[in-house]
Design a protein around this motif. Structure first.
Motif, PDB file in Angstrom:
ATOM      1  N   PHE A   1      -1.650   8.442  -2.086  1.00 26.35           N
ATOM      2  CA  PHE A   1      -0.573   7.852  -2.883  1.00 26.35           C
ATOM      3  C   PHE A   1      -1.040   6.535  -3.496  1.00 26.35           C
ATOM      4  O   PHE A   1      -1.992   5.920  -3.028  1.00 26.35           O
TER       5      PHE A   1
ATOM      6  N   ARG B   1       1.065   3.247   8.384  1.00 21.59           N
ATOM      7  CA  ARG B   1       0.487   3.114   7.051  1.00 21.59           C
ATOM      8  C   ARG B   1      -1.036   3.220   7.082  1.00 21.59           C
ATOM      9  O   ARG B   1      -1.660   3.504   6.060  1.00 21.59           O
TER      10      ARG B   1
ATOM     11  N   PRO C   1      11.705  -3.574   5.254  1.00 24.71           N
ATOM     12  CA  PRO C   1      10.495  -2.844   4.864  1.00 24.71           C
ATOM     13  C   PRO C   1      10.729  -1.708   3.878  1.00 24.71           C
ATOM     14  O   PRO C   1       9.881  -0.851   3.750  1.00 24.71           O
TER      15      PRO C   1
ATOM     16  N   ARG D   1      11.326   5.286  -8.232  1.00 31.88           N
ATOM     17  CA  ARG D   1      11.411   5.149  -6.781  1.00 31.88           C
ATOM     18  C   ARG D   1      12.808   4.710  -6.369  1.00 31.88           C
ATOM     19  O   ARG D   1      13.362   5.209  -5.390  1.00 31.88           O
TER      20      ARG D   1
ATOM     21  N   ILE E   1       5.024   0.300  11.780  1.00 29.76           N
ATOM     22  CA  ILE E   1       4.833   0.618  10.361  1.00 29.76           C
ATOM     23  C   ILE E   1       3.378   0.390   9.968  1.00 29.76           C
ATOM     24  O   ILE E   1       2.792   1.170   9.220  1.00 29.76           O
TER      25      ILE E   1
ATOM     26  N   ARG F   1       5.440  -2.878   4.446  1.00 29.23           N
ATOM     27  CA  ARG F   1       6.262  -1.974   3.663  1.00 29.23           C
ATOM     28  C   ARG F   1       5.908  -0.535   4.029  1.00 29.23           C
ATOM     29  O   ARG F   1       4.742  -0.224   4.225  1.00 29.23           O
ATOM     30  N   ILE F   2       6.904   0.334   4.146  1.00 24.59           N
ATOM     31  CA  ILE F   2       6.541   1.717   4.447  1.00 24.59           C
ATOM     32  C   ILE F   2       6.280   2.463   3.151  1.00 24.59           C
ATOM     33  O   ILE F   2       6.687   2.037   2.083  1.00 24.59           O
ATOM     34  N   ARG F   3       5.559   3.581   3.274  1.00 24.56           N
ATOM     35  CA  ARG F   3       5.118   4.291   2.086  1.00 24.56           C
ATOM     36  C   ARG F   3       6.235   5.182   1.575  1.00 24.56           C
ATOM     37  O   ARG F   3       7.152   5.529   2.313  1.00 24.56           O
ATOM     38  N   PHE F   4       6.144   5.574   0.320  1.00 26.09           N
ATOM     39  CA  PHE F   4       7.249   6.288  -0.316  1.00 26.09           C
ATOM     40  C   PHE F   4       7.569   7.607   0.382  1.00 26.09           C
ATOM     41  O   PHE F   4       8.728   7.909   0.659  1.00 26.09           O
ATOM     42  N   ASP F   5       6.525   8.404   0.697  1.00 25.98           N
ATOM     43  CA  ASP F   5       6.796   9.701   1.323  1.00 25.98           C
ATOM     44  C   ASP F   5       7.370   9.512   2.724  1.00 25.98           C
ATOM     45  O   ASP F   5       8.249  10.249   3.159  1.00 25.98           O
ATOM     46  N   GLN F   6       6.883   8.470   3.425  1.00 29.01           N
ATOM     47  CA  GLN F   6       7.418   8.188   4.756  1.00 29.01           C
ATOM     48  C   GLN F   6       8.889   7.788   4.672  1.00 29.01           C
ATOM     49  O   GLN F   6       9.710   8.182   5.504  1.00 29.01           O
TER      50      GLN F   6
ATOM     51  N   LEU G   1      -0.394  -4.056   2.530  1.00 31.14           N
ATOM     52  CA  LEU G   1       0.640  -3.157   3.053  1.00 31.14           C
ATOM     53  C   LEU G   1       2.019  -3.776   2.956  1.00 31.14           C
ATOM     54  O   LEU G   1       3.000  -3.166   3.347  1.00 31.14           O
ATOM     55  N   GLY G   2       2.102  -5.026   2.498  1.00 28.90           N
ATOM     56  CA  GLY G   2       3.404  -5.648   2.318  1.00 28.90           C
ATOM     57  C   GLY G   2       3.778  -6.630   3.407  1.00 28.90           C
ATOM     58  O   GLY G   2       4.863  -7.181   3.378  1.00 28.90           O
TER      59      GLY G   2
END
Lengths: 332, 375
Positions: free
Chosen positions: B355, B208, A220, A157, B204, A300-305, B131-132
């Motif tokens: 994911f 998510r 994030p 990543r 965000i 945290r934002i997602r990897f694909d985003q 989600l962090g």
């Protein structure tokens, strides 16, 4: 007595020249400054986090817990450095050492004030960007060598993220270079004696801020460490001083990113009344506070985003911004 | 020299690989073990492995008298212990035909709803942490702390309560508790605004959660999903309303539902339920009847031969106690319907194609407690 008149010193001085000597002294100052700065930042981070989360943060060691990070450093020094079985030992051992080097180099061209600058290199910030790419190699090394799936996912990543965000990062700085015709950070700061560049280039400033946050793996965009899914990401298996070297590098990179933002967009050392260096540090630390504030507010934002955001949003906007700047400069 | 061959060629040539999410993992809520088969970061197959915190609570019941089993139900679902305690007492009372004083019923409802709020705070804020976002978790923890203080005031324990007794509750509520609860309701109502700003409208957070882990209405019914997870999929079913027990029919409250069935819907249902629980507590405090809090019950109950099933709405869904009595002071068998168990296995249906990061989100949004699954 002048120290340069001493026989041996004089010989060394004559051999190396004043450039190298000042460079050496500068590096020594950096070596002292970086860990101290990180200790202060870690404490600041914990205090900011604490107050955002309705708690006081560390309070036990020293008044208001200001010595907490020193105790933590001592604790980390005393910890066993565990090497799990079946790791790739040379890589595992090298990775945390390599990660710190670019963090130190990054301080060389930064102009803290017109007088306080180790060396105004003619490639300027390109030196910082080039060296900061080495960080990724070391993260990949560490993640691969750990023999842990979480570490490996985190490392992969990291590579994808850093490659994606380096492009908008450079694209957002190019308009500044076009405006000032120089790569030297000192001259860029000097060009802002009038109006700061953030007013000329607000879009570039925002893109630069987002891209550096992603480059330094801060929330994030901290998918590399993402503790809710990847435990600790690439440094899951690292303990003791090895872990703290990663930590040191992360915070130092943050400082460099904030210092660059100050130099590019916030007028560097310019400010009324107070001396330049004070203004520089005040601006830098304000930016660091904003970064911490973001970390403790956003998920945290997602990897694909994350990838979509870089390739589909940031890069096109940065390109358009670059073109508009070029046209405007040509017309004027 | 040590020469261990860890990975053979066949494994390397495979496109997919397996990842053990748990049993020791920061976001598996205790000791859940999810065996994931991943293709890159996309989940191909998910296999929940349970049993890590199996303590044999059902078997334990066969070796002790009914009174001795009182502390156990709260230890199954440790986040809504008061509700499970309430449920067990109801089951034994139904078996023995014990009439419970109205004041005791009201107190049970107040404590159960307080416990539901505490549990939903963990459910929602833990999801946010998955989600962090760490700050909401600590904010929720701060509000939940008030509830634990209140419940400690009357029951003496903070998490695994055994406040209920057959035929009532252990002791009457104090004035301190009454005033404290009033104050807590005020406080929490003013806090909703903060939560709205911090997370509910966070870009965000919505990005998510939206369209992640959609449980369709059909799937939800097929897998026996209950509770907020079911109501997030658009099924208006709440045991408190549809199979009323205790004094719930006397209160006015809504059943919040959402149609989308995604993580955001489940989160919103839980947040809306907080307000409904506050309404119930307020009504109960307003109309708290006077009188005794415990019926005259023999020191050791001896139910007649027979069986009974009592269902109740725990914070996670429709839970139930099935007790078989052989006419002695020791139950012949106790079977517990654990809502987390049925809710968990819907994961196998909805997770593939998501994911890795989403798995943590979906798992958090379903809000299971592992000790309840394993018992």
């Amino acid at each position: 007595m002048n120290i340069t008149q001493l026989p041996y010193i004089k010989e060394i001085y004559g051999f190396l020249g004043s450039d190298v000597m000042s460079g050496l002294v500068g590096l020594l100052i950096i070596a002292a400054l970086v860990p101290l700065n990180v200790a202060a930042l870690v404490l600041a981070e914990r205090k900011v986090a604490g107050h955002i989360q309705l708690r006081p943060g560390p309070m036990e060691v020293g008044p208001h817990g200001i010595l907490q990070t020193l105790i933590d450093a001592v604790k980390l020094l005393g910890k066993e450095m565990v090497t799990p079985g079946l790791t790739d030992k040379p890589l595992y051992w090298l990775s945390p050492i390599i990660v710190v080097a670019p963090a130190f180099v990054g301080f060389i061209p930064i102009p803290f004030s017109p007088l306080v600058q180790i060396k105004d290199v003619n490639v300027g910030f390109l030196l910082i960007f080039a060296f900061s790419s080495i960080t990724i190699i070391s993260i990949l090394m560490g993640g691969w060598a750990s023999n842990n799936k979480y570490s490996l996912i985190g490392a992969v990543r990291a590579v994808a993220q850093n490659v994606a965000y380096e492009i908008p990062l450079l694209l957002s700085v190019m308009p500044i270079v076009m405006m000032t015709n120089t790569f030297k950070l000192g001259e860029i700061a000097q060009a802002q004696s009038g109006l700061w560049f953030i007013f000329y280039q607000p879009i570039a400033a925002i893109i630069f801020f987002i891209a550096t946050t992603a480059e330094t793996n801060r929330a994030p965009f901290d998918l590399v460490e993402g503790e809710s899914e990847l435990v600790s990401g690439f440094h899951t298996e690292y303990t003791g001083m090895r872990f703290s070297l990663y930590f040191l590098a992360e915070y130092t990179n943050m400082v460099i990113a904030a210092a660059l933002f100050t130099t590019f967009f916030l007028g560097g050392w310019y400010g009324p009344v107070l001396p330049g260096a004070v203004w520089f540090f005040a601006k830098t630390y304000f930016l660091l506070f904003v970064v911490m504030w973001m970390r403790w507010t956003y998920p945290r934002i997602r990897f694909d985003q994350l990838m979509n955001f870089a390739w589909k949003v940031l890069i096109p906007i940065a390109l358009v911004n670059l073109f508009i700047t070029a046209i405007v400069l040509k017309v004027i | 020299m040590l020469n261990i061959k860890t990975i053979d060629d066949a494994t390397i040539n495979q496109r997919v690989y397996q990842l053990n999410l748990g049993p020791q993992h920061p976001s598996t809520h205790g000791v859940m073990h999810l065996l994931l088969t991943l293709d890159g970061e996309v989940v191909v197959k998910i296999e929940p492995i349970i049993g890590y915190s199996h303590r044999g609570h059902e078997k334990m019941a066969e070796n002790r008298i009914y009174e001795q089993y009182l502390p156990n139900p709260a230890r199954m679902d440790y986040l809504s212990g008061m509700i499970f305690n309430h449920g067990y007492c109801m089951a034994v009372e139904k078996l023995c035909g014990i009439e419970v004083p109205r004041r005791a019923e009201y107190i049970r409802v107040i404590t159960s709803e307080l416990n539901r709020i505490a549990s939903h705070f963990i459910g929602t804020m833990d999801y946010a942490m998955g989600l962090g976002a760490i700050t909401p978790f600590l904010w929720g923890w701060d509000d939940r702390e008030n509830i634990l203080d209140l419940l400690e005031m009357i029951s003496g324990s903070r998490l695994t309560y055994s406040y209920g007794r057959f035929g009532g509750v252990r002791n009457d509520i104090t004035k301190e508790f009454y005033d404290g609860t009033r104050k807590f309701i005020e406080r929490l109502r003013s806090r909703f605004w903060d939560y709205e700003n911090l997370i509910n409208q966070n870009v965000i957070f919505i990005k998510r959660s939206k369209d992640v882990g959609v449980i369709t209405k059909e799937d939800a019914l097929l897998y026996g999903v209950t509770g907020p997870t079911l109501r997030g999929s658009g099924v208006k079913y709440d045991v408190r309303k549809h199979e009323p027990y205790s004094v719930y029919p006397e209160f006015k409250f809504e059943i919040p539902t959402r149609k989308e069935g995604d993580c955001l819907a489940r989160y919103q249902v839980r947040m809306a339920e907080l307000e409904q629980s506050l309404n119930i507590i307020e009504q109960a405090l307003d109309h708290l009847p006077p009188g005794p809090v415990r019926a005259k019950v023999p020191r050791f109950v001896t139910p007649p031969e027979g069986d009974c099933y009592v269902t109740f709405e725990s914070a996670r869904g429709a839970a139930g106690f099935y007790i078989v009595s052989d006419g002695t002071r020791v139950p012949y068998r106790i079977k517990v319907r654990a809502p987390s168990f049925s809710n968990l296995f819907v994961l196998t249906k909805i997770c593939p194609g998501h994911f890795l990061a989403d798995i943590v989100a979906i798992f958090g949004s379903i809000d299971v407690t592992v000790p309840e699954i394993d018992r």
